[in-house]
Write a protein that holds these residues in place. Structure first.
Motif, PDB file in Angstrom:
ATOM      1  N   LEU A 418      -2.544  -1.181  -0.622  1.00  0.00           N
ATOM      2  CA  LEU A 418      -1.575  -0.712  -1.731  1.00  0.00           C
ATOM      3  C   LEU A 418      -1.594   0.743  -2.002  1.00  0.00           C
ATOM      4  O   LEU A 418      -0.468   1.588  -2.403  1.00  0.00           O
ATOM      5  CB  LEU A 418      -1.952  -1.669  -3.011  1.00  0.00           C
ATOM      6  CG  LEU A 418      -1.012  -1.670  -4.013  1.00  0.00           C
ATOM      7  CD1 LEU A 418       0.594  -1.900  -3.712  1.00  0.00           C
ATOM      8  CD2 LEU A 418      -1.321  -2.324  -5.282  1.00  0.00           C
ATOM      9  N   GLY A 419      -2.715   1.411  -1.939  1.00  0.00           N
ATOM     10  CA  GLY A 419      -2.873   2.492  -2.420  1.00  0.00           C
ATOM     11  C   GLY A 419      -2.222   3.485  -1.509  1.00  0.00           C
ATOM     12  O   GLY A 419      -1.766   4.503  -1.502  1.00  0.00           O
ATOM     13  N   LYS A 420      -2.263   3.146  -0.237  1.00  0.00           N
ATOM     14  CA  LYS A 420      -1.479   3.908   0.863  1.00  0.00           C
ATOM     15  C   LYS A 420      -0.031   3.994   0.579  1.00  0.00           C
ATOM     16  O   LYS A 420       0.701   4.963   0.674  1.00  0.00           O
ATOM     17  CB  LYS A 420      -1.706   3.213   2.185  1.00  0.00           C
ATOM     18  CG  LYS A 420      -2.742   3.787   3.062  1.00  0.00           C
ATOM     19  CD  LYS A 420      -2.706   3.025   4.553  1.00  0.00           C
ATOM     20  CE  LYS A 420      -3.850   3.503   5.466  1.00  0.00           C
ATOM     21  NZ  LYS A 420      -3.591   3.010   6.573  1.00  0.00           N
ATOM     22  N   ARG A 421       0.475   2.872   0.093  1.00  0.00           N
ATOM     23  CA  ARG A 421       1.896   2.668  -0.205  1.00  0.00           C
ATOM     24  C   ARG A 421       2.419   3.626  -1.580  1.00  0.00           C
ATOM     25  O   ARG A 421       3.172   4.481  -1.759  1.00  0.00           O
ATOM     26  CB  ARG A 421       2.627   1.108  -0.399  1.00  0.00           C
ATOM     27  CG  ARG A 421       1.986   0.360   0.670  1.00  0.00           C
ATOM     28  CD  ARG A 421       3.207  -0.750   0.803  1.00  0.00           C
ATOM     29  NE  ARG A 421       3.236  -1.385  -0.439  1.00  0.00           N
ATOM     30  CZ  ARG A 421       2.675  -2.807  -0.589  1.00  0.00           C
ATOM     31  NH1 ARG A 421       1.887  -3.117   0.470  1.00  0.00           N
ATOM     32  NH2 ARG A 421       2.663  -3.474  -1.774  1.00  0.00           N
ATOM     33  N   ILE A 422       1.461   3.128  -2.716  1.00  0.00           N
ATOM     34  CA  ILE A 422       1.888   3.809  -3.889  1.00  0.00           C
ATOM     35  C   ILE A 422       1.607   5.493  -3.716  1.00  0.00           C
ATOM     36  O   ILE A 422       2.248   6.166  -4.712  1.00  0.00           O
ATOM     37  CB  ILE A 422       1.131   3.161  -4.980  1.00  0.00           C
ATOM     38  CG1 ILE A 422       1.203   1.812  -5.106  1.00  0.00           C
ATOM     39  CG2 ILE A 422       1.257   3.986  -6.252  1.00  0.00           C
ATOM     40  CD1 ILE A 422       2.697   1.537  -5.527  1.00  0.00           C
ATOM     41  N   GLY A 423       0.719   5.710  -2.999  1.00  0.00           N
ATOM     42  CA  GLY A 423       0.388   7.096  -2.612  1.00  0.00           C
ATOM     43  C   GLY A 423       1.541   8.168  -2.220  1.00  0.00           C
ATOM     44  O   GLY A 423       1.457   9.263  -2.553  1.00  0.00           O
ATOM     45  N   LYS A 424       2.588   7.492  -1.731  1.00  0.00           N
ATOM     46  CA  LYS A 424       4.130   8.099  -1.319  1.00  0.00           C
ATOM     47  C   LYS A 424       4.471   8.626  -2.766  1.00  0.00           C
ATOM     48  O   LYS A 424       5.429   9.714  -2.497  1.00  0.00           O
ATOM     49  CB  LYS A 424       4.982   7.347  -0.671  1.00  0.00           C
ATOM     50  CG  LYS A 424       4.245   6.534   0.679  1.00  0.00           C
ATOM     51  CD  LYS A 424       5.222   5.535   1.239  1.00  0.00           C
ATOM     52  CE  LYS A 424       4.686   4.787   2.329  1.00  0.00           C
ATOM     53  NZ  LYS A 424       5.862   3.909   2.842  1.00  0.00           N
ATOM     54  N   ALA A 425       4.247   8.153  -3.746  1.00  0.00           N
ATOM     55  CA  ALA A 425       5.093   8.680  -4.933  1.00  0.00           C
ATOM     56  C   ALA A 425       4.188   9.818  -5.655  1.00  0.00           C
ATOM     57  O   ALA A 425       4.791  10.610  -6.457  1.00  0.00           O
ATOM     58  CB  ALA A 425       5.039   7.492  -5.934  1.00  0.00           C
ATOM     59  N   LEU A 426       3.038  10.059  -5.214  1.00  0.00           N
ATOM     60  CA  LEU A 426       2.154  11.198  -5.635  1.00  0.00           C
ATOM     61  C   LEU A 426       2.940  12.536  -5.426  1.00  0.00           C
ATOM     62  O   LEU A 426       3.462  12.795  -4.144  1.00  0.00           O
ATOM     63  CB  LEU A 426       0.819  11.483  -4.921  1.00  0.00           C
ATOM     64  CG  LEU A 426       0.140  12.555  -5.435  1.00  0.00           C
ATOM     65  CD1 LEU A 426      -0.388  12.501  -6.849  1.00  0.00           C
ATOM     66  CD2 LEU A 426      -1.132  12.707  -4.528  1.00  0.00           C
ATOM     67  N   ASN A 427       3.269  13.367  -6.454  1.00  0.00           N
ATOM     68  CA  ASN A 427       4.005  14.786  -6.469  1.00  0.00           C
ATOM     69  C   ASN A 427       5.355  14.550  -6.234  1.00  0.00           C
ATOM     70  O   ASN A 427       6.194  15.504  -5.972  1.00  0.00           O
ATOM     71  CB  ASN A 427       3.495  15.633  -5.293  1.00  0.00           C
ATOM     72  CG  ASN A 427       2.022  15.895  -5.608  1.00  0.00           C
ATOM     73  OD1 ASN A 427       1.479  16.053  -6.522  1.00  0.00           O
ATOM     74  ND2 ASN A 427       1.120  16.278  -4.414  1.00  0.00           N
ATOM     75  N   GLU A 428       6.007  13.245  -6.361  1.00  0.00           N
ATOM     76  CA  GLU A 428       7.401  13.052  -6.131  1.00  0.00           C
ATOM     77  C   GLU A 428       7.924  12.879  -7.604  1.00  0.00           C
ATOM     78  O   GLU A 428       7.409  12.068  -8.607  1.00  0.00           O
ATOM     79  CB  GLU A 428       7.659  11.826  -5.426  1.00  0.00           C
ATOM     80  CG  GLU A 428       7.454  11.648  -3.906  1.00  0.00           C
ATOM     81  CD  GLU A 428       8.299  12.601  -3.286  1.00  0.00           C
ATOM     82  OE1 GLU A 428       9.437  12.639  -3.743  1.00  0.00           O
ATOM     83  OE2 GLU A 428       7.934  13.172  -2.315  1.00  0.00           O
TER      84      GLU A 428
END
Length: 766
Positions: A418-428
């Protein structure tokens, strides 16, 4: 579970039956019923909540009942003690029952199981270390009740594991009892590592018991209790004085040989005891330098690679016979959580030993190239493998030690799917609804729903007046709430907050882990402490994992409740819903629906991301109808927020279920299999396929119905799998006319699968 939750009277009767006032046969049945009920930590703690002190007292009375008997009476007495000791293994789980075991004098009782004359002797309240060793040697030489030795060492090990830091045996009993018990265990451990040098087949039974003693010493050396850890180290160091270095050299040679074979290359029990021995030596300061000079780190790195490359999975029960319990084997529909240490014991101990050596050897990263070669991993490979353990392994202990070792490579946290997926939103900035503003005017856009679950300390308290300070001058934040513009809230951070440290904190909040150098770690510690991120702080401080601590979850399911509702910006409805009574906790909409968050959906699903950014009419709607049933939608949303797919019932509940009911339970997974193709969710598709196939394997009559449903959704690969399960019964189904319900093309699919099975040498049911 029903018996435990609704049976306080039953539990009281069970405890009464365990009392010594009843015949042994009645007591034994009481012990067995208790073992059956307390299969795992959850049920144990539930029972303890009803009758903790009397329950522990009954166990203590049981293991204290020793009489000088012979013949069948003696055998019956031993069997009775085995049942009582088996029940005492509930010490493996933390809880208030530990207090009562110590209160009832468990140390003295365990010594009584080692020597029948122990309580007849009068010992002074204080004895020198030499006297303790002499007393312990005398006790062990009795060879009394050897069949119970494994239980004694295990019970002591668990008690040491779950002791508090300030545990003091003087509060409960004469501390000499505990010191002698620790000494006995250390002597048994040293005897084990010395005997393994010339172990022969006749000694195998003895060696099984030595594993428990070795493990108990390991647990005591690394106990949270300062008293137990200090005593164990001092006593073991004294016992090892004559030959300690010689034993260590042999352990290293043995493990080096195993490592050079690129597979285990020796009996598993021998490997485990040597790994335990090495890790115990790591806890003794006087041997650490020799361990590091002798390339102990390299040896363990090779063993880690060996375990992972050869997919070695070994549970402790396979070499600890006293843990094999028939009640635990008869689990049917009960879904048990895995024990903390899991089923990869050699890998667990290899990582544990590696972590201890790394902790005491300075920076391994500067020296890893020395160890690198075809026998070990490079730094990049090792970090990747450790992250995979955190993501894919179910054992909490193994995952904790992988995360602990990762901290020595500058990776702090808990990697997850899940962290891999949610990490895409970092800095977005897309869907960001909050801003973190530093004193120098720098600002960072973040997503409130992620912080609500993973770092709520940074969110403003409800009802906080605008511009009100929440803490004194040492605070990391002030709050102002913006009533206009793009962001719902602005959080002004104090001058104490470093920009780079804050970026790493965000990395941890979104990804589940952060990569940081030593200088930045110092600043990140302060921030983690202020934000009450205790698990992150533990790794930043490189504190040893505490046994039985759950592995931190990346689950965002709490965001589906009150914590995340204020940040919800989209609603999901099912296309098909059966008539059902529905009330929403948050709004007045009458249709069944779920309040969700665009940032979660778009991070997890490329289709959703494209839809929200398309500019089409659907992208501006507040509600999206998913083309699946309500049951499937609930599973889908839970998967989005937890990366876990709930399973249908199993065991006898599934076996006795009517076929139509089974089909109703399976249909949502078929729907999600189809939707996963449509929405490009490969992981979800694989998870659903695995669930469906496992159910077909245990209920073949379902196959013929799944073929048609799969075809209706154009899931031809799934239809073929179901056809293969139906193939053995083709002739029988054809003659009975059951295949007439299928389309001709699907009947032909089953026929072809049947022919292929015959050609491969399979058998068709006629």
């Amino acid at each position: 579970m029903n018996l435990i939750e609704n049976g306080e009277a039953l539990l009281q009767m069970m405890v009464q039956c365990m009392d010594r006032s009843h015949p042994h046969s009645v007591q034994v049945e009481g012990f067995r019923l208790a073992q059956c009920l307390m299969r795992n930590e959850e049920t144990c703690l539930k029972v303890m909540s009803f009758c903790c002190e009397p329950f522990v007292k009954a166990i203590m009375c049981g293991i204290s009942q020793q009489r000088s008997l012979s013949g069948k009476a003696a055998d019956d007495q031993v069997s009775f003690l085995v049942e009582a000791c088996s029940l005492a293994l509930i010490t493996r789980w933390a809880g208030k029952h530990h207090f009562y075991f110590w209160k009832q004098g468990i140390d003295g009782v365990l010594l009584g199981l080692l020597s029948k004359d122990f309580h007849k002797n009068s010992y002074q309240e204080f004895a020198s270390l030499e006297q303790q060793i002499s007393i312990a040697q005398e006790i062990l030489s009795d060879n009394y009740l050897l069949v119970l030795r494994g239980y004694v060492w295990d019970i002591l090990g668990w008690l040491a594991t779950h002791c508090g830091e300030d545990f003091n045996p003087k509060i409960f009993r004469n501390e000499l009892y505990l010191d002698i018990l620790i000494t006995c265990t250390c002597l048994a451990f040293v005897d084990a590592i010395s005997k393994w040098r010339q172990v022969c087949q006749n000694d195998v039974v003895d060696t099984f018991k030595s594993e428990s003693a070795s493990r108990a010493v390991l647990m005591m050396i690394y106990s949270s209790s300062k008293y137990i850890a200090s005593s164990a180290r001092v006593i073991l160091s004294e016992i090892l004085k004559p030959n300690g270095k010689e034993y260590l050299i042999h352990i290293l040679c043995t493990l080096n040989y195993s490592a050079s074979q690129r597979n285990i290359g020796m009996p598993v029990l021998k490997l485990v005891i040597n790994l335990i021995g090495l890790t115990c030596y790591c806890g003794l300061p006087q041997y650490r330098r020799h361990l590091i000079k002798s390339k102990g780190i390299e040896t363990l790195l090779v063993l880690v690679k060996c375990c992972l490359d050869n997919d070695i999975h070994i549970k402790r029960q396979s070499f600890a016979p006293h843990l094999q319990n028939s009640f635990h084997d008869r689990i049917c529909c009960w879904v048990c959580t895995e024990e903390w240490e899991g089923g990869d014991i050699p890998l667990l101990y290899s990582l544990w030993g590696l972590a201890e050596l790394m902790h005491n050897s300075g920076s391994i990263r500067n020296n890893l190239n020395i160890y690198a070669g075809e026998m070990t991993y490079t730094e990049t490979e090792l970090v990747s493998k450790l992250q995979e353990i955190c993501i894919h392994t179910s054992s909490p202990g193994l995952r904790w030690y992988a995360a602990y070792v990762l901290s020595y490579f500058g990776v702090y946290g808990f990697p997850s799917k899940l962290g891999k997926r949610i990490g895409k939103a970092l800095n977005e900035k897309e869907y960001a609804d909050m801003q973190l503003i530093l004193t120098k005017g720098q600002s960072l856009s973040v997503h409130g729903v992620v912080f609500a679950v993973r770092c709520s300390a940074l969110l403003p308290p409800k009802g906080l007046p605008i511009n009100e300070k929440t803490f004194d001058g040492s605070s990391i934040k002030d709050f102002t709430e913006k009533v206009h513009g793009e962001f719902q809230k602005e959080i002004r951070l104090s001058a104490h907050v470093d920009h780079d440290a804050l970026m790493k904190l965000l990395e941890y909040v979104y990804l589940g882990y952060a990569q940081a150098g030593e200088e930045l770690v110092k600043k990140l510690k302060t921030l983690a402490k202020r934000c009450n991120l205790q698990h992150l702080l533990q790794l930043l401080c490189r504190k040893h994992p505490k046994w039985s601590t759950p592995f931190p979850s990346s689950d965002l399911s709490l965001a589906l409740g009150p914590a995340g509702f204020q940040f919800s910006d989209i609603i999901l409805e099912a296309k098909v819903t059966e008539l059902m009574c529905w009330t929403c906790s948050f709004c007045s909409l009458s249709e069944p629906h779920i309040h969700v968050h665009k940032v979660i959906l778009s991070s997890s699903c490329d289709y959703m991301q494209a839809l929200f950014q398309s500019g089409m009419k659907e992208s501006h709607l507040g509600t999206i109808k998913a083309p699946v049933s309500w049951e499937a939608l609930v599973k889908l949303v839970n998967w989005f927020y937890s990366s876990e797919l709930s399973s249908p019932p199993s065991g006898c509940i599934w076996d006795y279920m009517e076929t139509e009911e089974k089909l109703r339970k399976l249909r949502p997974y078929v729907e999600l299999c189809w939707l996963a193709e449509f929405w490009f969710l490969e992981d979800l598709k694989e998870d659903c396929s695995n669930v469906i196939v496992s159910c077909l394997d245990s209920a073949r009559p379902l196959s013929i119905k799944i073929i048609q449903i799969a075809a209706d959704f154009s899931l031809w690969k799934l239809a073929e799998v179901a056809a293969n399960y139906t193939a053995p019964f083709y002739r029988q189904l054809h003659d009975s006319g059951e295949l007439e319900a299928l389309d001709d093309m699907l009947v032909d699919m089953v026929r072809v699968a049947s022919v292929r099975l015959s050609q491969e040498g399979g058998s068709n049911t006629m």
